[in-house]
Write an enzyme that holds these catalytic residues in place. Structure first.
Site, PDB file in Angstrom:
ATOM      1  N   GLY A 198       0.518  -0.621   0.054  1.00 48.07           N
ATOM      2  CA  GLY A 198      -0.075   0.067   0.146  1.00 48.07           C
ATOM      3  C   GLY A 198       0.480   1.351   0.088  1.00 48.07           C
TER       4      GLY A 198
ATOM      5  N   CYS B 191       0.447   5.994  15.616  1.00 50.84           N
ATOM      6  CA  CYS B 191       1.597   5.077  16.157  1.00 50.84           C
ATOM      7  C   CYS B 191       3.605   4.438  15.797  1.00 50.84           C
ATOM      8  CB  CYS B 191       1.288   3.691  17.100  1.00 50.84           C
ATOM      9  SG  CYS B 191      -0.127   3.823  18.531  1.00 50.84           S
TER      10      CYS B 191
HETATM   11  P1  NAD Z   1      -4.561  10.482  22.524  1.00 51.50           P
HETATM   12  O1  NAD Z   1      -3.586  12.016  22.312  1.00 51.50           O
HETATM   13  O2  NAD Z   1      -5.955  10.224  22.103  1.00 51.50           O
HETATM   14  O3  NAD Z   1      -4.337  10.692  24.590  1.00 51.50           O
HETATM   15  C1  NAD Z   1      -4.143  11.729  24.682  1.00 51.50           C
HETATM   16  C2  NAD Z   1      -5.242  12.219  26.132  1.00 51.50           C
HETATM   17  O4  NAD Z   1      -4.443  12.430  27.003  1.00 51.50           O
HETATM   18  C3  NAD Z   1      -5.984  13.232  25.716  1.00 51.50           C
HETATM   19  O5  NAD Z   1      -7.077  13.511  25.830  1.00 51.50           O
HETATM   20  C4  NAD Z   1      -5.227  14.307  26.852  1.00 51.50           C
HETATM   21  O6  NAD Z   1      -5.719  15.596  27.090  1.00 51.50           O
HETATM   22  C5  NAD Z   1      -5.107  13.554  27.995  1.00 51.50           C
HETATM   23  N1  NAD Z   1      -3.920  13.839  28.741  1.00 51.50           N
HETATM   24  C6  NAD Z   1      -2.785  14.617  28.667  1.00 51.50           C
HETATM   25  N2  NAD Z   1      -2.055  14.828  29.358  1.00 51.50           N
HETATM   26  C7  NAD Z   1      -2.325  14.971  30.682  1.00 51.50           C
HETATM   27  C8  NAD Z   1      -2.791  14.540  32.247  1.00 51.50           C
HETATM   28  N3  NAD Z   1      -1.549  15.542  32.746  1.00 51.50           N
HETATM   29  N4  NAD Z   1      -3.824  14.456  32.932  1.00 51.50           N
HETATM   30  C9  NAD Z   1      -5.047  13.360  32.461  1.00 51.50           C
HETATM   31  N5  NAD Z   1      -4.392  14.178  30.695  1.00 51.50           N
HETATM   32  C10 NAD Z   1      -3.641  14.244  30.002  1.00 51.50           C
HETATM   33  O7  NAD Z   1      -3.777   9.834  22.459  1.00 51.50           O
HETATM   34  P2  NAD Z   1      -3.769   8.315  22.793  1.00 51.50           P
HETATM   35  O8  NAD Z   1      -4.107   7.841  20.533  1.00 51.50           O
HETATM   36  O9  NAD Z   1      -4.957   7.407  23.046  1.00 51.50           O
HETATM   37  O10 NAD Z   1      -2.452   7.866  23.023  1.00 51.50           O
HETATM   38  C11 NAD Z   1      -2.020   7.727  24.340  1.00 51.50           C
HETATM   39  C12 NAD Z   1      -1.082   6.192  24.487  1.00 51.50           C
HETATM   40  O11 NAD Z   1      -0.971   5.061  23.831  1.00 51.50           O
HETATM   41  C13 NAD Z   1       0.180   7.267  23.065  1.00 51.50           C
HETATM   42  O12 NAD Z   1       1.647   6.899  24.314  1.00 51.50           O
HETATM   43  C14 NAD Z   1       0.160   6.117  22.435  1.00 51.50           C
HETATM   44  O13 NAD Z   1       1.285   5.733  21.696  1.00 51.50           O
HETATM   45  C15 NAD Z   1      -0.278   4.679  22.798  1.00 51.50           C
HETATM   46  N6  NAD Z   1      -0.559   3.797  22.381  1.00 51.50           N
HETATM   47  C16 NAD Z   1      -1.614   4.133  21.386  1.00 51.50           C
HETATM   48  C17 NAD Z   1      -2.520   3.668  20.828  1.00 51.50           C
HETATM   49  C18 NAD Z   1      -3.807   3.948  19.364  1.00 51.50           C
HETATM   50  O14 NAD Z   1      -3.881   2.851  18.519  1.00 51.50           O
HETATM   51  N7  NAD Z   1      -4.367   4.886  19.202  1.00 51.50           N
HETATM   52  C19 NAD Z   1      -2.433   2.199  20.405  1.00 51.50           C
HETATM   53  C20 NAD Z   1      -1.063   1.750  21.724  1.00 51.50           C
HETATM   54  C21 NAD Z   1      -0.928   2.193  22.716  1.00 51.50           C
END
Ligand code: NAD
Length: 434
Positions: free
Chosen positions: A257, A264
């Site tokens: 693709g 991520c």
């Molecule tokens: P996201 O940006 O959707 O969500 C993060 C949230 O954290 C936001 O709503 C933000 O306002 C909040 N936040 C930031 N600082 C804060 C604090 N001090 N107190 C409370 N809330 C706070 O991010 P995501 O996609 O959910 O990813 C989160 C983590 O999980 C990352 O490290 C990512 O690499 C990992 N991860 C993501 C996925 C995915 O598919 N999105 C999958 C596996 C792992």
């Protein structure tokens, strides 16, 4: 058990809602007041299939709450999960740990006298658990706390099923009490046979990056095979089938693709490269994967230009799909961004349609006209370019497509269609690697 989930984004919200569904008492905390207000209003801040129903059910049962008030969210919690973002740091590609460190400081201030496990669910470089522990112990030396790692492997678009039926759960602990708490948190899952792998904290942290880097490598490998297949007159889909039936290789992640994107793989591969360089153990394969994938996105833009005869100045391109994959609204690092920018740099105009990604796309792209359905995006266009394989694009009325397009050019960057089918409808078709 009482659980606090710090960060209510794609991972925190899904994990929190699923934990509540297991029967735990969960408070989802976020600093984003608008997000919490939306959730308290019964509206989802993201698009994830099944999430609204799961959240509503658990809110109604009194197991799931949303708050900006950390003290309230943490009251009585035995496990406090950190699920805040860890984006690429501007400039050097290292993971930006400022949100994780800030969360650790905030949590430290609200730890009571009873034993609490602080669990990092965010994807964080090796050693971050040590730093989180140092921050907490410095800020609150009296706290009875253990810091654990529990990386998350869910995929957007299938997040709930992934969370409830994971291939494995990885727990990194340095403390037997933390292990017992996390075993209780996940008990409903391993009663369902999900393998629970208990490791040291650093091993758990590295396992997450190793998994994502390996998957990114698999995608990049088949993408390079696709380029070679085009040059030598082979069919990469058959090659993928031919190697994927080998149990040692497996059939998944072998779809050629436009290159991997999303929130991520791009940032995690880059962060792994940086960590490895810092520790004098460079991961050269992953370094190359990062470079090859980065170049590929713009190369896909050039592929469209070539299919359109080499000159796209003032020509209109109808783009179907903007998100980095189907069934999400997430546009972070989507290949569509670089593809559209390459076309715009060459003078093309863009009309695009995406079932869920338009709100985020508006923040990231300029000078794009958004259509209300796939056919409207193709009306009068000089080419159709399929970038994301949403189900809605899998069975287009090709006679209608042909009649709407000004030039009968179709570039299918996900190999959704069969070339013969396109030819039958008089459409000049370009796929990937065949
Ligand atoms: P996201 O940006 O959707 O969500 C993060 C949230 O954290 C936001 O709503 C933000 O306002 C909040 N936040 C930031 N600082 C804060 C604090 N001090 N107190 C409370 N809330 C706070 O991010 P995501 O996609 O959910 O990813 C989160 C983590 O999980 C990352 O490290 C990512 O690499 C990992 N991860 C993501 C996925 C995915 O598919 N999105 C999958 C596996 C792992």
């Amino acid at each position: 058990m009482r659980i606090a989930m710090i960060g209510s984004g794609y991972v925190g919200l899904v994990s929190g809602a699923c934990f509540a569904d297991f029967g735990h008492q969960v408070a989802c905390v976020d600093t984003d007041a608008a997000k919490i207000a939306r959730l308290n209003d019964g509206r989802m801040p993201i698009y994830e299939p099944g999430l609204d129903e799961l959240v509503a059910r658990n809110v109604q049962a009194g197991r799931l709450t949303f708050t900006t008030d950390l003290a309230r969210g943490m009251a009585g919690a035995e496990a406090v999960f950190i699920a805040v973002g860890t984006p690429s740091r501007r400039g050097d590609g290292h993971a930006d740990l400022s949100y994780v460190h800030a969360a650790a400081r905030d949590i430290a201030a609200h730890l009571g006298s009873s034993f609490t496990v602080v669990v990092t669910k965010s994807t964080v470089p090796v050693g971050t658990g040590d730093e989180v522990e140092r921050i907490i112990r410095t800020a609150n030396p009296a706290a009875d706390v253990a810091v654990a790692s529990n990386p998350e492997f869910l995929r957007e678009g299938a997040a709930i099923a992934d969370f409830k039926r994971p291939d494995r759960i990885v727990i990194g602990v340095e403390d037997s009490r933390a292990r017992r708490v996390l075993e209780d948190v996940y008990r409903p899952l391993y009663l369902n046979q999900a393998p629970l792998l208990v490791t040291g904290r650093r091993t758990a942290e590295l396992t997450k990056y190793a998994a994502n880097a390996f998957l990114a490598t698999k995608i990049t490998f088949i993408n390079e095979m696709a380029d070679l297949a085009e040059k030598v007159g082979a069919n990469v889909q058959d090659v993928a089938r031919g190697i994927g039936l080998d149990n040692r290789i497996g059939p998944k992640f072998l779809n050629a693709g436009p290159g991997y994107g999303g929130s991520c793989f791009p940032k995690d591969t880059l962060a792994l490269v940086k960590t490895a360089q810092d520790h004098d153990a460079p991961t050269r394969i992953v370094e190359t994967v990062v470079q090859v994938n980065e170049q590929r996105k713009r190369a896909m833009g050039r592929k469209v230009i070539a299919a359109m005869g080499g000159d796209v100045r003032d020509r209109l391109v109808g783009v179907l799909g903007l998100t980095f994959k189907p069934n999400t609204d997430d546009m972070r690092d989507s290949p569509a961004i670089a593809i559209i920018q390459t076309l715009q740099d060459a003078g093309a105009r863009i009309t695009a349609y995406d079932p869920q990604g338009v709100a985020q796309a508006r923040q990231l792209l300029t000078d794009v006209t958004y259509a209300s359905d796939p056919y409207a995006a193709l009306d009068g266009a000089d080419a159709m370019v399929l970038v994301t394989e949403w189900d809605a694009f899998r069975a287009l009325d090709l006679a209608r497509v042909k009649s709407l397009l000004r030039q009968p050019v179709v570039v299918d960057l996900r190999n959704v269609y069969r070339p013969e089918e396109m030819a039958r409808h008089g459409l000049a078709y370009t796929g990937v690697g065949r």
